[in-house]
Design a protein around this motif. Structure first.
Motif, PDB file in Angstrom:
ATOM      1  N   THR A 135       0.862  -1.185   0.000  1.00  0.00           N
ATOM      2  CA  THR A 135       0.000   0.000   0.000  1.00  0.00           C
ATOM      3  C   THR A 135       0.897   1.233   0.000  1.00  0.00           C
ATOM      4  O   THR A 135       1.872   1.307   0.751  1.00  0.00           O
ATOM      5  CB  THR A 135      -0.923   0.032   1.233  1.00  0.00           C
ATOM      6  OG1 THR A 135      -0.141   0.062   2.425  1.00  0.00           O
ATOM      7  CG2 THR A 135      -1.850  -1.172   1.237  1.00  0.00           C
ATOM      8  N   ARG A 182      -3.212   4.136  -0.585  1.00  0.00           N
ATOM      9  CA  ARG A 182      -3.718   4.383   0.764  1.00  0.00           C
ATOM     10  C   ARG A 182      -3.187   5.748   1.222  1.00  0.00           C
ATOM     11  O   ARG A 182      -2.143   5.864   1.827  1.00  0.00           O
ATOM     12  CB  ARG A 182      -3.292   3.284   1.730  1.00  0.00           C
ATOM     13  CG  ARG A 182      -3.928   3.453   3.119  1.00  0.00           C
ATOM     14  CD  ARG A 182      -3.619   2.291   4.024  1.00  0.00           C
ATOM     15  NE  ARG A 182      -4.256   1.064   3.577  1.00  0.00           N
ATOM     16  CZ  ARG A 182      -3.979  -0.144   4.077  1.00  0.00           C
ATOM     17  NH1 ARG A 182      -3.065  -0.275   5.026  1.00  0.00           N
ATOM     18  NH2 ARG A 182      -4.595  -1.215   3.605  1.00  0.00           N
ATOM     19  N   ASP A 188      -3.162   7.920   6.919  1.00  0.00           N
ATOM     20  CA  ASP A 188      -3.893   6.795   6.338  1.00  0.00           C
ATOM     21  C   ASP A 188      -3.139   5.475   6.475  1.00  0.00           C
ATOM     22  O   ASP A 188      -3.612   4.445   6.016  1.00  0.00           O
ATOM     23  CB  ASP A 188      -4.205   7.075   4.869  1.00  0.00           C
ATOM     24  CG  ASP A 188      -5.226   8.190   4.711  1.00  0.00           C
ATOM     25  OD1 ASP A 188      -6.185   8.211   5.500  1.00  0.00           O
ATOM     26  OD2 ASP A 188      -5.062   9.030   3.814  1.00  0.00           O
TER      27      ASP A 188
END
Length: 241
Positions: free
Chosen positions: A122, A149, A180
């Motif tokens: 991510t 992300r 995040d």
């Protein structure tokens, strides 16, 4: 006498950030120097005019000028394959080496190698780009199996304007993306002036932060046989990857 190491860098014509930052990164490596060749890049968008700036004939002409300086490696210090598709950088490097006999790399190919090596799944993004350019970048990484992300981008298109973005603003964007909780953060654009803040941002967020001025230099040093751990105070990339 220590042999000189000469790093060739292909540079967007309107970029004012990467040259001084690259020189600063190399300050503790007295035998290593960076040498720059420019070609026309003035805006980043998906229009035919903007995309035509990355025609390989112009880039190859600039690379051949670097070859006159007998550089050890040539790096495309730019992020265009993020939206054009990573295969464009693979072809470009093949063409540069075929034309000059010199190994070549790019900011984005180096970033991709780093993400693969460190197992990133991510990724958070900090860029100055337009919505549609950012969407292309996110899509291309999704196709590599790397999910988005966290995303902050500024909606700018004039390449010179990227270097005018305040460093404090870029630092805050990076902190917001870190919220995040991605595996890593990529600062994608070589005309942003935030690379000197990366080590501090990593300490604050606990996340690796990869700036694309740093990624291409990291790979150029590796190709030239230089120990990247000698580049200190510029983030975990040079020490750990």
């Amino acid at each position: 006498m220590t042999k000189r190491v000469l790093l060739g860098q292909l540079t967007p014509s309107s970029n004012t950030a990467l040259e001084p930052i690259t020189a600063a990164m190399l300050a503790e490596l007295p035998e290593v120097s960076a040498h720059f060749s420019r070609f026309k890049v003035t805006e980043i968008a998906l229009s035919s005019t903007s995309l035509a700036q990355f025609d390989t004939s112009e880039i190859l002409r600039a690379a051949e000028l670097l070859a006159h300086a007998r550089v050890d490696v040539i790096g495309w210090n730019g992020t265009s394959s993020g939206w054009l598709g990573f295969e464009t950088d693979l072809r470009l490097c093949e063409q540069i080496t075929a034309a000059t006999g010199i190994p070549a790399t790019t900011s984005m190919l180096a970033l991709n190698e780093i993400l693969t090596t460190t197992g990133v799944k991510t990724l958070g993004y900090v860029t100055p780009y337009l919505d549609e350019v950012q969407a292309k970048i996110v899509k291309n990484y999704a196709e590599l199996g790397i999910a988005c992300r966290g995303d902050r981008h500024l909606g700018l298109r004039d390449n010179f304007s990227f270097s005018e973005v305040p460093v404090a603003q870029l630092e805050q964007m990076t902190r917001e993306v870190a919220g995040d909780k991605p595996d890593a953060i990529a600062i994608i654009c070589t005309n942003l002036r935030v690379a000197p803040s990366v080590a501090m941002l990593e300490r604050e967020t606990g996340l690796p932060v990869y700036d694309t001025i740093a990624t291409v230099l990291w790979k150029c040093l590796k190709l030239a046989g230089v120990d990247t751990k000698r580049v200190k105070q510029w983030g975990s990339l040079f020490q750990n990857v």
